[in-house]
Design an enzyme around this catalytic site. Structure first.
Site, short mmCIF file in Angstrom:
data_model
loop_
_atom_site.label_atom_id
_atom_site.label_comp_id
_atom_site.label_asym_id
_atom_site.label_seq_id
_atom_site.Cartn_x
_atom_site.Cartn_y
_atom_site.Cartn_z
CG HIS A 115 0.11 3.36 9.77
ND1 HIS A 115 -0.28 3.76 10.40
CD2 HIS A 115 1.41 3.30 10.18
CE1 HIS A 115 0.76 4.45 11.28
NE2 HIS A 115 1.88 4.26 10.98
CG ASP A 191 -1.84 5.48 3.77
OD1 ASP A 191 -0.65 6.56 4.21
OD2 ASP A 191 -1.80 4.57 4.80
CD GLN A 194 6.22 5.85 6.12
OE1 GLN A 194 7.43 6.13 5.82
NE2 GLN A 194 6.20 6.16 6.78
CE LYS A 217 5.67 9.41 8.36
NZ LYS A 217 4.30 8.27 8.81
CB CYS A 358 1.40 2.53 13.70
SG CYS A 358 2.51 3.68 15.38
#
Lengths: 400, 73
Positions: A115, A191, A194, A217, A358
């Site tokens: 991302h 990261d 998600q 999220k 993104c």
């Protein structure tokens, strides 16, 4: 199918029975009622500034924030809650590590599925003399650990990678990559924007040194929450704070303290948001992360099967729902993604995200740059029948 | 002598962590503003019955927290 269309809903808010919300990879919605209640309760009953004063409202706020720190640490399998740094989002957490750790002359390795939260700070650091290697991924987003090993050099300080792709849901082989990085003396930043709340995630088991997460999220918290978690073994002394300022501690000093979490957490925290995040994590734990994952895999399977049967639809990412997140990208031959997105919203009340998400690097990897894809990302509040309605809506839009 | 002692910390999060652990172990503690005679810090300190000092020190050592000191009030 039940018509959710018409122009009445455009420009106004909606309730969950009026739309099919398939944009959970951007932010989850609706939030559990307990999240809303925790945030209201914080403002009504604990509105002091946590850690700034000694009166009861400040202490009450401080206890709530600290309690969520403990929840986050336990959730990611970290024993010390003081190694949880609250940030406004995962982007900020990623920037703390990248900009605080990497110096000119250092080398950093990343992947072809990142991302812009990772790529943009890395490109900025590259201009300042940090060497960058981007390990290519397969067109379905799969990362081969051996290629990471080939990219690591003696001066490699960090390997940074996304756990689950926000474009096609591909899950990275994090434990293998972390073991390879550590064997060559490099640290690992994950990261988990998600995956936090979507798949079981234990920092110790994965062997990562830094974990960046977002609260809004799959953890079901409000926007404006997230954080950075440091593993017990990583030395925080090597990180220069991105932001310095008041911490409520060591107030006699004009220098930033070294103590965690204060070193990396200056300024009044988002206490109301953190209270909501705590309720979101509790909701996820109550429902059970394995059950939530199984539900999303069922929805993902339905999407993959349903969409692949529509003429002209092309799907991206792994075809096995067990190997991915419920983040499904597709294109339709001869149609722009923006037209599809608009018609799905206006005519069918199906809300999704179209374009590049993104993540231009990831779209280049899967072969959809610059046109992008339509992304369907269901969440825990989405039902199987809604997924069938959404697939039928795509079929209808494609037909006419 | 008030019969109380006070533990000083370098971060509020440490004070809150200590409070929770001590309460769970049955020590009667109270978070108070750090007394000015011990520190110019604006943070919180933990007041405890001075007679429990040995136990408090032992429990805090188990947590591995960095302390700013333990003093009688």
């Amino acid at each position: 199918m039940r018509c959710r269309g018409g122009t009445a809903h455009r420009g106004v808010s909606a309730t969950a029975d009026q739309v099919i919300y398939l944009d959970h990879a951007a932010t989850s919605w609706p939030k559990p009622a307990s999240v809303v209640a925790a945030m209201a309760g914080y403002l009504e009953r604990a509105g002091g500034n946590p850690g700034r004063s000694g009166h009861r409202l400040s202490v009450a706020a401080g206890r709530i924030v600290y309690g969520v720190r403990e929840q986050v640490a336990a959730f990611f399998g970290v024993p010390d809650p003081l190694r949880v740094i609250f940030t406004p989002n995962a982007t900020h957490a990623i920037n703390i590590v990248l900009r605080g750790l990497l110096q000119p002359g250092d080398h950093v390795v990343t992947t072809g599925m990142e991302h812009n939260a990772v790529m943009r700070p890395l490109r900025a650091l590259e201009r300042k003399g940090v060497a960058l290697s981007v390990v290519p991924c397969a067109p379905d987003g799969t990362l081969e650990p051996d290629l990471v090993a080939l990219a690591i050099r003696p001066e490699t300080k960090l390997v940074v990678l996304c756990h689950g792709s926000n474009v096609v849901g591909t899950i990275a082989p994090v434990a293998e990559v972390a073991a390879l990085a550590h064997s060559q003396g490099a640290l690992v930043l994950l990261d988990a924007a998600q995956t936090a709340g979507a798949v079981p995630l234990d920092m110790g088991r994965l062997g990562v040194d830094f974990l960046a997460f977002t609260g809004h999220k799959s953890l079901m918290g409000p926007p404006g929450t997230g954080g950075l978690v440091l593993s017990p073994s990583v030395d925080p002394g090597q990180i220069e704070p991105l932001v310095a300022g008041g911490t409520g501690s060591r107030s006699e000093w004009q220098e930033q303290p070294e103590d965690l979490p204060d070193k990396l957490e200056s300024g009044t925290p988002n206490g109301v948001g953190i209270a909501g995040l705590g309720a979101g994590i509790a909701w996820v734990q109550e429902r059970g992360i394995e059950e939530l994952q199984a539900h999303e895999q069922e929805l993902c399977r339905e999407l993959l099967e349903g969409l692949s049967s529509i003429p002209g639809v092309r799907l991206y990412g792994p075809m096995d729902p067990a190997q991915r997140l419920a983040v499904v990208s597709f294109t339709v031959e001869g149609r722009t993604v923006s037209e599809l997105g608009l018609r799905l919203d206006e005519e069918h009340g199906v809300l999704c995200r179209v374009g590049l998400h993104c993540a231009p690097a990831a779209h280049s990897t899967i072969g959809t740059f610059p046109q992008g894809t339509v992304r369907f990302a269901p969440g825990p509040m989405v039902s199987l029948s809604q997924i069938r309605e959404a697939v039928a809506a795509v079929a209808e839009v494609v037909r006419s | 002598m008030s019969g109380y002692g006070v533990v000083l910390f370098y971060t509020t999060s440490s004070a809150l962590r200590a409070e929770k652990a001590l309460v769970e172990s049955g020590v009667e503690v109270k978070l108070i503003p750090t007394p000015r005679q011990f520190s110019s810090d604006c943070g919180l300190a933990l007041r405890f019955p001075w007679q429990d000092r040995a136990r408090v020190e032992e429990l805090l050592a188990m947590l591995g927290l960095q302390l700013g000191g333990i003093h009688p009030l």
